[in-house]
Motif scaffolding. Structure first.
Motif, PDB file in Angstrom:
ATOM      1  N   ALA A 172      41.950   3.400  -4.418  1.00 57.42           N
ATOM      2  CA  ALA A 172      42.886   4.442  -4.812  1.00 57.42           C
ATOM      3  C   ALA A 172      44.211   4.309  -4.057  1.00 57.42           C
ATOM      4  O   ALA A 172      45.254   4.727  -4.558  1.00 57.42           O
ATOM      5  CB  ALA A 172      42.276   5.822  -4.566  1.00 57.42           C
ATOM      6  N   ARG A 173      44.182   3.703  -2.892  1.00 56.01           N
ATOM      7  CA  ARG A 173      45.407   3.517  -2.106  1.00 56.01           C
ATOM      8  C   ARG A 173      46.426   2.653  -2.831  1.00 56.01           C
ATOM      9  O   ARG A 173      47.609   2.688  -2.511  1.00 56.01           O
ATOM     10  CB  ARG A 173      45.072   2.898  -0.748  1.00 56.01           C
ATOM     11  CG  ARG A 173      44.243   3.823   0.135  1.00 56.01           C
ATOM     12  CD  ARG A 173      43.862   3.179   1.432  1.00 56.01           C
ATOM     13  NE  ARG A 173      45.036   2.910   2.248  1.00 56.01           N
ATOM     14  CZ  ARG A 173      45.029   2.108   3.310  1.00 56.01           C
ATOM     15  NH1 ARG A 173      43.902   1.532   3.700  1.00 56.01           N
ATOM     16  NH2 ARG A 173      46.124   1.902   4.004  1.00 56.01           N
ATOM     17  N   SER A 233      39.514   1.952   0.124  1.00 56.07           N
ATOM     18  CA  SER A 233      39.658   2.773  -1.075  1.00 56.07           C
ATOM     19  C   SER A 233      40.701   2.121  -1.985  1.00 56.07           C
ATOM     20  O   SER A 233      41.864   1.989  -1.588  1.00 56.07           O
ATOM     21  CB  SER A 233      40.109   4.184  -0.718  1.00 56.07           C
ATOM     22  OG  SER A 233      40.423   4.893  -1.904  1.00 56.07           O
ATOM     23  N   SER A 292      34.603  -1.461 -12.368  1.00 55.40           N
ATOM     24  CA  SER A 292      35.278  -2.014 -11.203  1.00 55.40           C
ATOM     25  C   SER A 292      36.385  -3.001 -11.562  1.00 55.40           C
ATOM     26  O   SER A 292      37.420  -3.011 -10.931  1.00 55.40           O
ATOM     27  CB  SER A 292      34.278  -2.678 -10.258  1.00 55.40           C
ATOM     28  OG  SER A 292      33.578  -3.689 -10.929  1.00 55.40           O
ATOM     29  N   VAL A 311      33.108  -1.117  -6.842  1.00 55.99           N
ATOM     30  CA  VAL A 311      33.449   0.111  -6.138  1.00 55.99           C
ATOM     31  C   VAL A 311      32.387   1.157  -6.415  1.00 55.99           C
ATOM     32  O   VAL A 311      31.702   1.109  -7.438  1.00 55.99           O
ATOM     33  CB  VAL A 311      34.841   0.645  -6.552  1.00 55.99           C
ATOM     34  CG1 VAL A 311      35.923  -0.352  -6.202  1.00 55.99           C
ATOM     35  CG2 VAL A 311      34.883   0.991  -8.033  1.00 55.99           C
ATOM     36  N   ASP A 312      32.265   2.123  -5.505  1.00 58.14           N
ATOM     37  CA  ASP A 312      31.356   3.238  -5.735  1.00 58.14           C
ATOM     38  C   ASP A 312      32.113   4.331  -6.494  1.00 58.14           C
ATOM     39  O   ASP A 312      33.266   4.137  -6.894  1.00 58.14           O
ATOM     40  CB  ASP A 312      30.749   3.738  -4.421  1.00 58.14           C
ATOM     41  CG  ASP A 312      31.778   4.291  -3.450  1.00 58.14           C
ATOM     42  OD1 ASP A 312      32.922   4.615  -3.858  1.00 58.14           O
ATOM     43  OD2 ASP A 312      31.437   4.413  -2.257  1.00 58.14           O
ATOM     44  N   GLN A 356      45.269   7.015 -10.318  1.00 56.67           N
ATOM     45  CA  GLN A 356      44.049   7.405  -9.613  1.00 56.67           C
ATOM     46  C   GLN A 356      43.211   8.352 -10.462  1.00 56.67           C
ATOM     47  O   GLN A 356      41.994   8.193 -10.564  1.00 56.67           O
ATOM     48  CB  GLN A 356      44.386   8.086  -8.287  1.00 56.67           C
ATOM     49  CG  GLN A 356      44.899   7.160  -7.231  1.00 56.67           C
ATOM     50  CD  GLN A 356      45.315   7.912  -5.974  1.00 56.67           C
ATOM     51  OE1 GLN A 356      44.927   9.049  -5.756  1.00 56.67           O
ATOM     52  NE2 GLN A 356      46.112   7.267  -5.143  1.00 56.67           N
ATOM     53  N   THR A 376      32.569  -1.737  -2.308  1.00 57.74           N
ATOM     54  CA  THR A 376      31.238  -1.942  -1.737  1.00 57.74           C
ATOM     55  C   THR A 376      30.888  -3.427  -1.674  1.00 57.74           C
ATOM     56  O   THR A 376      30.136  -3.838  -0.800  1.00 57.74           O
ATOM     57  CB  THR A 376      30.157  -1.208  -2.537  1.00 57.74           C
ATOM     58  OG1 THR A 376      30.180  -1.676  -3.898  1.00 57.74           O
ATOM     59  CG2 THR A 376      30.373   0.299  -2.495  1.00 57.74           C
ATOM     60  N   SER A 431      39.598   7.385 -11.893  1.00 53.88           N
ATOM     61  CA  SER A 431      38.449   8.190 -11.470  1.00 53.88           C
ATOM     62  C   SER A 431      37.693   8.732 -12.676  1.00 53.88           C
ATOM     63  O   SER A 431      36.458   8.689 -12.722  1.00 53.88           O
ATOM     64  CB  SER A 431      38.914   9.339 -10.576  1.00 53.88           C
ATOM     65  OG  SER A 431      37.814  10.110 -10.171  1.00 53.88           O
ATOM     66  N   ASN A 439      33.490   6.871  -5.500  1.00 47.26           N
ATOM     67  CA  ASN A 439      34.671   7.356  -4.775  1.00 47.26           C
ATOM     68  C   ASN A 439      35.787   6.322  -4.775  1.00 47.26           C
ATOM     69  O   ASN A 439      36.769   6.479  -4.050  1.00 47.26           O
ATOM     70  CB  ASN A 439      34.284   7.725  -3.344  1.00 47.26           C
ATOM     71  CG  ASN A 439      33.316   8.876  -3.290  1.00 47.26           C
ATOM     72  OD1 ASN A 439      33.476   9.857  -4.013  1.00 47.26           O
ATOM     73  ND2 ASN A 439      32.295   8.756  -2.468  1.00 47.26           N
ATOM     74  N   MET A 440      35.608   5.241  -5.542  1.00 50.41           N
ATOM     75  CA  MET A 440      36.564   4.139  -5.637  1.00 50.41           C
ATOM     76  C   MET A 440      36.713   3.408  -4.302  1.00 50.41           C
ATOM     77  O   MET A 440      37.781   2.919  -3.954  1.00 50.41           O
ATOM     78  CB  MET A 440      37.913   4.625  -6.177  1.00 50.41           C
ATOM     79  CG  MET A 440      37.805   5.133  -7.611  1.00 50.41           C
ATOM     80  SD  MET A 440      39.338   5.718  -8.326  1.00 50.41           S
ATOM     81  CE  MET A 440      40.378   4.296  -8.227  1.00 50.41           C
ATOM     82  N   THR A 441      35.628   3.312  -3.570  1.00 49.65           N
ATOM     83  CA  THR A 441      35.591   2.585  -2.308  1.00 49.65           C
ATOM     84  C   THR A 441      34.888   1.254  -2.546  1.00 49.65           C
ATOM     85  O   THR A 441      33.818   1.217  -3.151  1.00 49.65           O
ATOM     86  CB  THR A 441      34.842   3.401  -1.238  1.00 49.65           C
ATOM     87  OG1 THR A 441      35.520   4.650  -1.067  1.00 49.65           O
ATOM     88  CG2 THR A 441      34.788   2.664   0.090  1.00 49.65           C
TER      89      THR A 441
END
Length: 132
Positions: free
Chosen positions: A91-92, A89, A115, A49-50, A99, A56, A103, A52-54
């Protein structure tokens, strides 16, 4: 030539610098190839994840894990698609307190090393939802 103080000496220095830069780039490319092969071929489910917790990147074992537990995962995220993880994300899947903790820990690390840890609460919830 590099010891000359005229234009030819300057060109020789530039060429030497260019050779060194290309050599370093080639070494980095080889290292990244090895890391990529290890990541993709791992028997462990992994995703990156990046900040922003997205998501990748992910490996096939992660897809397998998510497919196994897709029903439980869709209870939290109804549109969850285990084949379409990039851009998701993570985070969802976490409560607001999770979260925040994830973070903070993610920003305290380097290189996305967090990650695996960021998905641990998710796996625990999936296990409890599936097991009982």
């Amino acid at each position: 030539l590099q010891s000359r103080s005229d234009e030819l000496g300057s060109i020789a220095v530039s060429l030497s610098d260019l050779r060194e830069t290309l050599s370093q780039a080639q070494a980095a490319e080889l290292e990244n190839t090895y890391k990529s092969a290890a990541f993709n071929g791992s028997s462990a489910a992994m995703l990156l994840v990046d900040l922003n917790m997205t998501v990748t990147h992910f490996n096939t074992k992660m897809v397998d894990l998510f497919q196994t537990h897709v029903a439980a995962l869709r209870e939290r995220v109804p549109d969850f698609d285990p084949e379409n993880l990039v851009g998701l994300s993570v985070a969802r899947f976490h409560t607001p307190s999770q979260q925040g903790r994830a973070s903070r820990e993610l920003h305290a690390t380097t290189g996305g090393a967090f990650s695996y840890q960021s998905t641990a609460p998710l796996f625990l919830r999936v296990e409890s939802a599936v097991m009982g």
